[in-house]
Scaffold this motif. Structure first.
Motif, short mmCIF file in Angstrom:
data_model
loop_
_atom_site.label_atom_id
_atom_site.label_comp_id
_atom_site.label_asym_id
_atom_site.label_seq_id
_atom_site.Cartn_x
_atom_site.Cartn_y
_atom_site.Cartn_z
N LYS A 195 0.83 -1.21 0.00
CA LYS A 195 0.00 0.00 0.00
C LYS A 195 0.87 1.26 0.00
N LYS A 196 0.39 2.32 -0.69
CA LYS A 196 1.15 3.56 -0.78
C LYS A 196 1.31 4.23 0.58
N ASN A 197 0.28 4.11 1.43
CA ASN A 197 0.35 4.77 2.74
C ASN A 197 0.88 3.85 3.84
N SER A 198 1.58 2.78 3.42
CA SER A 198 2.18 1.86 4.40
C SER A 198 3.28 2.57 5.18
N ASP A 199 3.26 2.41 6.52
CA ASP A 199 4.27 3.04 7.38
C ASP A 199 4.75 1.99 8.39
N ILE A 200 5.78 1.23 8.00
CA ILE A 200 6.26 0.11 8.83
C ILE A 200 6.91 0.62 10.10
N ASP A 201 7.70 1.70 10.00
CA ASP A 201 8.37 2.23 11.18
C ASP A 201 7.38 2.72 12.23
N LYS A 202 6.24 3.22 11.77
CA LYS A 202 5.21 3.67 12.72
C LYS A 202 4.74 2.49 13.57
N ILE A 203 4.56 1.32 12.92
CA ILE A 203 4.12 0.12 13.64
C ILE A 203 5.21 -0.35 14.60
N ARG A 204 6.47 -0.32 14.13
CA ARG A 204 7.59 -0.70 15.01
C ARG A 204 7.65 0.24 16.22
N ARG A 205 7.42 1.52 15.98
CA ARG A 205 7.44 2.51 17.07
C ARG A 205 6.31 2.25 18.06
N LYS A 206 5.12 1.94 17.53
CA LYS A 206 3.96 1.65 18.39
C LYS A 206 4.22 0.41 19.25
N LEU A 207 4.88 -0.59 18.66
CA LEU A 207 5.21 -1.80 19.42
C LEU A 207 6.25 -1.49 20.49
N ALA A 208 7.22 -0.65 20.14
CA ALA A 208 8.26 -0.27 21.10
C ALA A 208 7.65 0.43 22.30
N GLU A 209 6.62 1.25 22.06
CA GLU A 209 5.93 1.93 23.15
C GLU A 209 5.26 0.94 24.10
N ARG A 210 4.99 -0.27 23.59
CA ARG A 210 4.38 -1.33 24.40
C ARG A 210 5.44 -2.31 24.92
N ASN A 211 6.71 -1.89 24.88
CA ASN A 211 7.84 -2.73 25.32
C ASN A 211 7.96 -4.00 24.50
N LEU A 212 7.69 -3.89 23.20
CA LEU A 212 7.79 -5.02 22.27
C LEU A 212 8.77 -4.63 21.16
N LEU A 213 10.05 -4.77 21.44
CA LEU A 213 11.07 -4.39 20.47
C LEU A 213 11.34 -5.55 19.51
#
Length: 573
Positions: A195-213
């Motif tokens: 998808k054009k609006n795909s933002d993988i780093d945003k998802i990684r960042r959201k997981l990191a905020e949940r202590n899921l690195l």
């Protein structure tokens, strides 16, 4: 010294109330004091059940653990490797079923209404000569949280699918927490990278905020960028799943009795009660006896995923078994036996349940007196296709129950809607709600005569929405069935469009009425009967036994054999 209550599997608040002679409202208050909100129909997990029972002065004695200890005394033979069981978790429409569809190379998603998985599905996939994987696909809708939780309890690895063009949704958070609490490895699949609006780093960042690195960011969780639609990255995802399974070093003993979990159960006229199962240890053989809580039986038939009959089954392979005397809940633990004599623990449990019946009756009398002092309730009878669906529905009903007008669940069971259900609804002035079930013609006629409202749904969020409207008095609608017609052929007229040539089977067809188009007893369209013809003449009504031409507004995908049901909606306000 505390009294003991003997339990086979996780039980609901209502069942605990019966065993302890305590009102179910009091038990829910104890749960609330512990900071946990639960419904009357939600199964309490191991820790919560133990805490609540202790607070009530009882000690929980787990019969399943006694059985497991007894079986573990058997001399263990050489262990053999077994295939991993993987659960796919994630939010609605984030791509779980599409991912599994690509792996299987078959169209699973077309078998589900609106592309949404409604029940737990289980599939064995041969990846190569050396590796096979068993996948469990669970619904992503929030109403199926309990099904997802039990799914993680019976699996080895969790693959959490997250759409990179959206956000991490609440059901995804719940799924991750479930997997963490059970202690199984988690692999993240970042889907829809095409998808054009795909933002993988945003998802990684959201997981990191949940202590899921994830590993790419120096963490411990494996992840893989994929496109389930185009197959990008899926081979690498499978490699990571196989690697995780090798680290787990999964084994089983062929000399042990079979122990495993119920995936789903159902009831039909031809086969009686059936259950889809996965074995975790041992081998199940045709003729073995099965014990699932208070439900038991002898295995009279075993079918694999393609419908082939088997004489025995090894671990990690999904099979359908026949011969039970009831429908166990998804996630329940089963044990196999070679003789019926080994069912002794069940009888003591059943006796304890029978002894509690008297106190349960007293409790129901107290509740009836309280109901007279409370506002009027909406009486409901629920019928569902499978046990997992039934539990999810009761969870939803408890959530949408309102303070001023609550839902009173008269009965819940699996199977099609029949005359007995209508008679029960007539006694309690109840509404019947069905989920992916059929209504017998006799039941529909009786419902029309008794003026009983029956609603059947194929997607759970539509059921939620309609019941919320009903409770808020926005829509109190009864369906008056005019009749049914069967499509024998179809043709095109210039001014009208596609016309279905039909024979009226029951009642009458009425022009401008609301219609339901059914295919294989499933509703595929709801619309309006736009045009009604008899021998090329426009008519208002065509009665039973006559042929007619029907045009349906905004629908063209007709098939021979489809059933058109004509009805009228009546506002009861």
């Amino acid at each position: 010294m505390k009294n003991k209550i003997r339990i086979f599997n996780l039980i609901t608040i209502k069942e605990l109330a019966s065993l302890t002679n305590v009102r179910k409202e009091e038990i829910r208050k104890i749960c609330s004091s512990l900071g946990i909100k639960v419904s009357f129909y939600q199964r309490l997990d191991y820790d919560l059940l133990t805490l609540v029972a202790s607070d009530l002065g009882y000690e929980v004695e787990w019969i399943d653990k006694q059985i497991i200890r007894r079986k573990n005394k058997l001399k263990m033979q050489a262990s053999l490797s077994r295939d991993p069981v993987i659960i796919l978790l994630g939010h609605v429409d984030h791509g779980k079923t599409s991912l599994l569809d690509y792996i299987k190379r078959s169209k699973v998603n077309y078998e589900e209404y609106g592309g949404i998985t409604q029940n737990i599905g289980v599939y064995k996939v041969n990846i190569n000569k050396n590796n096979s994987l068993t996948f469990i696909d669970t619904p992503g809708h929030e109403a199926f949280m309990a099904m997802r939780y039990r799914g993680t309890q019976i699996t080895d690895i969790a693959v959490v699918v997250i759409a990179t063009d959206e956000d991490i949704m609440q059901p995804t958070d719940e799924a991750i927490n479930n997997a963490k609490s059970v202690g199984i490895p988690i692999i993240f699949a970042f889907n829809k990278i095409d998808k054009k609006n795909s933002d993988i780093d945003k998802i990684r960042r959201k997981l990191a905020e949940r202590n899921l690195l994830v590993e790419e960011w120096g963490g411990a969780y494996q992840s893989q960028e994929i496109s389930a639609k185009y197959g990008i990255g899926i081979d690498k995802l499978i490699e990571k799943i196989i690697l995780e399974a090798e680290l787990l070093d999964l084994k089983y003993s062929p000399e042990n009795f079979a122990v495993g979990s119920i995936i789903e159960s159902s009831l039909n006229k031809e086969n009686g009660y059936t259950a889809t199962i996965i074995i975790k240890d041992g081998i199940l053989t045709l003729g073995d006896y099965i014990l699932v809580g208070e439900i038991f039986g002898q295995v009279i038939k075993i079918l694999d995923e393609r419908g082939n009959q088997l004489k025995y089954v090894r671990p990690s392979r999904p099979v359908l078994i026949f011969g039970l005397n009831g429908a166990p809940a998804a996630g329940d633990i089963f044990h196999s036996y070679k003789t019926e004599k080994e069912f002794n623990p069940r009888f003591s449990y059943q006796k304890e349940q029978d002894l509690s019946h008297t106190s349960e009756v007293k409790q129901e009398k107290q509740e009836k007196q309280e109901k007279q002092e409370k506002p009027e309730k909406l009486n409901l009878i629920i019928k569902a296709d499978l046990n997992g669906s039934l539990e999810a529905l009761t969870e939803s009903l408890d959530k949408i129950s309102r303070k001023n007008q609550t839902i009173n669940l008269i009965s819940k069971s699996i199977g099609n809607i029949n005359e007995s259900d209508v008679l029960l609804a007539d006694t309690y002035k109840a509404m019947i709600v069905g989920f992916k079930v059929k209504i017998s013609s006799a039941a529909q006629k009786l419902a029309n005569n008794k003026k009983i409202l029956i609603k059947v749904y194929n997607i759970i969020y539509k059921l939620d929405k309609n019941l919320k409207e009903f409770l808020s008095h926005k829509a109190k609608i009864e369906e008056l069935i005019y009749g049914r017609a069967k499509i024998k052929t179809f043709f095109t007229l210039r001014k009208i469009g596609i016309v279905a040539g039909c024979i009226v089977l029951e009642g009458k067809m009425v022009r401008n009425s609301t219609i339901k188009l059914k295919r294989d007893d499933k509703i595929i369209y709801v619309g309006k009967l736009n045009s009604l013809k008899s021998f090329k003449k426009d008519v208002k009504v065509v009665k039973k036994g006559s042929e007619c031409g029907i045009n349906i507004t905004n629908f063209k995908n007709l098939k021979i054999g489809d059933i058109i049901e004509s009805y009228k909606e009546i506002d009861l306000r």
